[in-house]
Scaffold this active site. Structure first.
Site, mmCIF file in Angstrom:
data_model
loop_
_atom_site.group_PDB
_atom_site.id
_atom_site.type_symbol
_atom_site.label_atom_id
_atom_site.label_comp_id
_atom_site.label_asym_id
_atom_site.label_seq_id
_atom_site.Cartn_x
_atom_site.Cartn_y
_atom_site.Cartn_z
ATOM 1 N N ARG A 26 23.505 17.145 71.712
ATOM 2 C CA ARG A 26 24.350 17.781 72.740
ATOM 3 C C ARG A 26 23.496 18.686 73.639
ATOM 4 N NH1 ARG A 26 25.259 22.639 74.795
ATOM 5 N NH2 ARG A 26 25.085 23.520 72.710
ATOM 6 N N ASP A 27 23.019 19.806 73.111
ATOM 7 C CA ASP A 27 22.243 20.737 73.933
ATOM 8 C C ASP A 27 20.955 20.054 74.399
ATOM 9 O OD1 ASP A 27 21.595 23.101 75.182
ATOM 10 O OD2 ASP A 27 21.742 24.343 73.394
ATOM 11 N N HIS A 219 21.286 31.009 67.876
ATOM 12 C CA HIS A 219 21.012 29.853 68.732
ATOM 13 C C HIS A 219 19.908 30.266 69.715
ATOM 14 C CE1 HIS A 219 22.614 26.277 71.106
ATOM 15 N NE2 HIS A 219 22.000 26.935 72.078
ATOM 16 N N CYS A 252 19.633 24.024 79.519
ATOM 17 C CA CYS A 252 21.020 24.076 79.959
ATOM 18 C C CYS A 252 21.041 23.768 81.449
ATOM 19 C CB CYS A 252 21.640 25.443 79.690
ATOM 20 S SG CYS A 252 23.317 25.546 80.351
ATOM 21 N N ASN A 261 15.701 24.102 72.785
ATOM 22 C CA ASN A 261 16.044 24.956 71.642
ATOM 23 C C ASN A 261 14.865 25.037 70.686
ATOM 24 O OD1 ASN A 261 18.666 23.401 72.476
ATOM 25 N ND2 ASN A 261 19.362 25.206 71.408
HETATM 26 P P1 HMG Z 1 36.618 23.261 87.285
HETATM 27 O O1 HMG Z 1 35.971 22.556 88.401
HETATM 28 O O2 HMG Z 1 37.003 24.698 87.481
HETATM 29 O O3 HMG Z 1 37.815 22.410 86.734
HETATM 30 O O4 HMG Z 1 35.617 23.179 86.049
HETATM 31 P P2 HMG Z 1 39.393 22.576 86.920
HETATM 32 O O5 HMG Z 1 39.954 23.233 85.711
HETATM 33 O O6 HMG Z 1 39.673 23.191 88.272
HETATM 34 O O7 HMG Z 1 39.842 21.027 86.976
HETATM 35 C C1 HMG Z 1 39.379 20.192 88.034
HETATM 36 C C2 HMG Z 1 39.489 18.738 87.619
HETATM 37 O O8 HMG Z 1 38.638 18.490 86.482
HETATM 38 C C3 HMG Z 1 40.874 18.322 87.197
HETATM 39 O O9 HMG Z 1 41.029 16.962 87.635
HETATM 40 C C4 HMG Z 1 40.821 18.337 85.692
HETATM 41 O O10 HMG Z 1 41.727 17.433 85.068
HETATM 42 C C5 HMG Z 1 39.402 17.896 85.436
HETATM 43 P P3 HMG Z 1 41.950 16.582 88.901
HETATM 44 O O11 HMG Z 1 43.284 17.154 88.550
HETATM 45 O O12 HMG Z 1 41.277 17.299 90.038
HETATM 46 O O13 HMG Z 1 41.826 15.118 88.926
HETATM 47 N N1 HMG Z 1 38.933 18.427 84.152
HETATM 48 C C6 HMG Z 1 38.409 17.690 83.165
HETATM 49 N N2 HMG Z 1 38.139 16.368 83.035
HETATM 50 C C7 HMG Z 1 37.630 15.944 81.861
HETATM 51 N N3 HMG Z 1 37.366 16.789 80.824
HETATM 52 C C8 HMG Z 1 37.614 18.101 80.906
HETATM 53 C C9 HMG Z 1 38.156 18.582 82.116
HETATM 54 N N4 HMG Z 1 38.495 19.825 82.515
HETATM 55 C C10 HMG Z 1 38.986 19.705 83.773
HETATM 56 N N5 HMG Z 1 37.362 18.902 79.867
HETATM 57 C C11 HMG Z 1 35.205 23.117 83.670
HETATM 58 C C12 HMG Z 1 35.905 23.829 84.824
HETATM 59 C C13 HMG Z 1 35.269 24.002 82.462
HETATM 60 C C14 HMG Z 1 35.937 21.809 83.423
HETATM 61 C C15 HMG Z 1 33.736 22.809 84.107
HETATM 62 O O14 HMG Z 1 33.159 24.011 84.520
HETATM 63 C C16 HMG Z 1 32.904 22.218 83.010
HETATM 64 O O15 HMG Z 1 33.143 21.093 82.567
HETATM 65 N N6 HMG Z 1 31.857 22.967 82.537
HETATM 66 C C17 HMG Z 1 31.023 22.511 81.456
HETATM 67 C C18 HMG Z 1 29.626 23.064 81.604
HETATM 68 C C19 HMG Z 1 28.786 22.675 80.408
HETATM 69 O O16 HMG Z 1 29.116 21.775 79.646
HETATM 70 N N7 HMG Z 1 27.631 23.370 80.239
HETATM 71 C C20 HMG Z 1 26.728 23.126 79.164
HETATM 72 C C21 HMG Z 1 27.238 23.572 77.808
HETATM 73 S S1 HMG Z 1 27.091 25.315 77.543
HETATM 74 C C22 HMG Z 1 25.491 25.539 76.926
HETATM 75 O O17 HMG Z 1 24.702 24.635 76.972
HETATM 76 C C23 HMG Z 1 25.159 26.848 76.281
HETATM 77 C C24 HMG Z 1 25.079 26.740 74.729
HETATM 78 O O18 HMG Z 1 24.096 25.805 74.332
HETATM 79 C C25 HMG Z 1 24.764 28.120 74.112
HETATM 80 C C26 HMG Z 1 23.552 28.809 74.765
HETATM 81 O O19 HMG Z 1 22.436 28.228 74.764
HETATM 82 O O20 HMG Z 1 23.754 29.897 75.273
HETATM 83 C C27 HMG Z 1 26.424 26.276 74.140
HETATM 84 MG MG MG Z 2 21.979 26.222 74.174
#
Ligand code: HMG
Ligand code: MG
Length: 313
Positions: A26-27, A219, A252, A261
């Site tokens: 995933r990450d 993490h 990320c 990581n």
């Molecule tokens: P948004 O653009 O604000 O979405 O994104 P929304 O809520 O306004 O929805 C817009 C459209 O997206 C809608 O569709 C929703 O249905 C659709 P429409 O009605 O326009 O056709 N939608 C989705 N479709 C599929 N799956 C979903 C989903 N949600 C909404 N789940 C959102 C908000 C949260 C969705 C977006 O910002 C996002 O997906 N972000 C994910 C970012 C991400 O994955 N980052 C990496 C992981 S975090 C990380 O790596 C850190 C970590 O490792 C820890 C560390 O290292 O610190 C964990």
């Molecule tokens: Mg991470």
């Protein structure tokens, strides 16, 4: 060293066993520019399980436009159904993500919050408050369905836009995630700026706010080569859940200064040396990362993978 393992010499004040929360699929993969075929991801996860990892974060049910690399979650997750006895948590940011995960029978999910406003905006298009509001129905529905929920906290030590992050700021968001019903928190050093004293100060701050060490995982990203030292500091504090990524894959997409990581092999090498049990077969794990490096077309950044495989730089 003769058999691919360090000599085991235990040290005082460390736990007898550590649970590795493997995040490579995933990450690790979420940041890859070229799309990795679903079959390769499935084989990667099967190999990680064969190497003895028992918690393998499989994918994310996020918006496919935000993380195109993981847009195949629906295709991948069913290909993992034949892996026995392994937890396969998936990332879920909102109710839409939870519905997708539940549809496929996921039993463990993780929500991912930020302790800084800048990263909450960059990663979730929300303020910190808005993202917690987005998680509230997710937690309620997940608890009702009997799922285990992990809560990630990103930018716990420093943030590329806001600089150093005070302990109190992390504690405040941590408390709120626990109050929402998370079973476990993972303290993310998203850009790898933590150092061991800071790790201990954060863990102490959380304990003082009533958060027990047994609810905490760490993490660490390895940007400045501190991930292993920070892990040792966390182990000395009593932490027994450590996130790591096979071969040191990772980064990320929404935090520019994040690199991979802590490499799982580097972690296992240290834990083997300390006589701490993990259940992981280091030889098999290394072979998996060498295979994955071949799939990605570049060598693993893990020092242990390189040393054990004589991989070319
Ligand atoms: P948004 O653009 O604000 O979405 O994104 P929304 O809520 O306004 O929805 C817009 C459209 O997206 C809608 O569709 C929703 O249905 C659709 P429409 O009605 O326009 O056709 N939608 C989705 N479709 C599929 N799956 C979903 C989903 N949600 C909404 N789940 C959102 C908000 C949260 C969705 C977006 O910002 C996002 O997906 N972000 C994910 C970012 C991400 O994955 N980052 C990496 C992981 S975090 C990380 O790596 C850190 C970590 O490792 C820890 C560390 O290292 O610190 C964990
Ligand atoms: Mg991470």
């Amino acid at each position: 060293m003769t058999n691919g393992l360090p000599m085991s010499v235990p040290a005082d004040g460390l736990p007898p066993r550590v649970r590795i929360h493997e995040v490579g699929a995933r990450d690790g993969l979420q940041n890859e520019k070229t799309v990795v075929p679903t079959e390769v991801k499935a084989e990667f996860i099967h190999r990680l399980a064969d190497a003895g990892l028992t918690t393998i974060e499989a994918t994310s049910f996020v918006h496919p436009k935000w993380v195109p690399q993981l847009a195949d979650a629906e295709q991948l997750f069913p290909q993992l159904a034949d892996i026995p006895g392994v937890d396969l948590p998936v990332l879920v940011p909102n109710s839409r993500g939870l519905d997708r995960a539940l549809e496929l029978g996921a039993r463990r999910i993780a929500v991912f919050g930020s302790v800084t406003e800048s990263f909450a905006k960059a990663n979730l298009n929300r303020t910190v408050d808005e993202s917690l509001a987005m998680f509230t129905p997710v937690l309620a529905a997940a608890r009702a369905a009997g799922l285990q929920v992990r809560g990630y906290l990103s930018m716990c030590f420093g943030d590329p836009w806001e600089g150093p992050v005070p302990v109190a700021q992390v504690v405040a968001v941590a408390r709120r995630l626990l109050d929402l019903g998370c079973d476990e928190l993972s303290l993310g050093d998203t850009i790898g700026v933590a150092t061991p004293g800071h790790v201990q100060a954060l863990l102490t701050g959380l304990n003082e706010a009533g958060v027990g060490t047994d609810a905490l995982g760490v993490h660490f990203h390895d940007t400045y080569g501190q991930a292993l030292s920070n892990t040792l500091a966390a182990l000395q504090h009593g932490v027994t859940t450590v996130d790591a990524s096979a071969g040191g894959l990772g980064g990320c997409p929404y935090a520019k200064s994040a690199t991979g990581n802590l490499a799982t092999e580097d972690l296992v090498w240290m834990l083997e040396g300390l006589g701490i049990e993990t259940g992981v077969d280091l030889g098999r794990l290394t072979a998996t990362s060498v295979w994955m490096a071949g799939q990605l077309g570049r060598p693993s950044p893990s020092r242990t993978v390189r040393a054990l495989s004589h991989q070319e730089q």
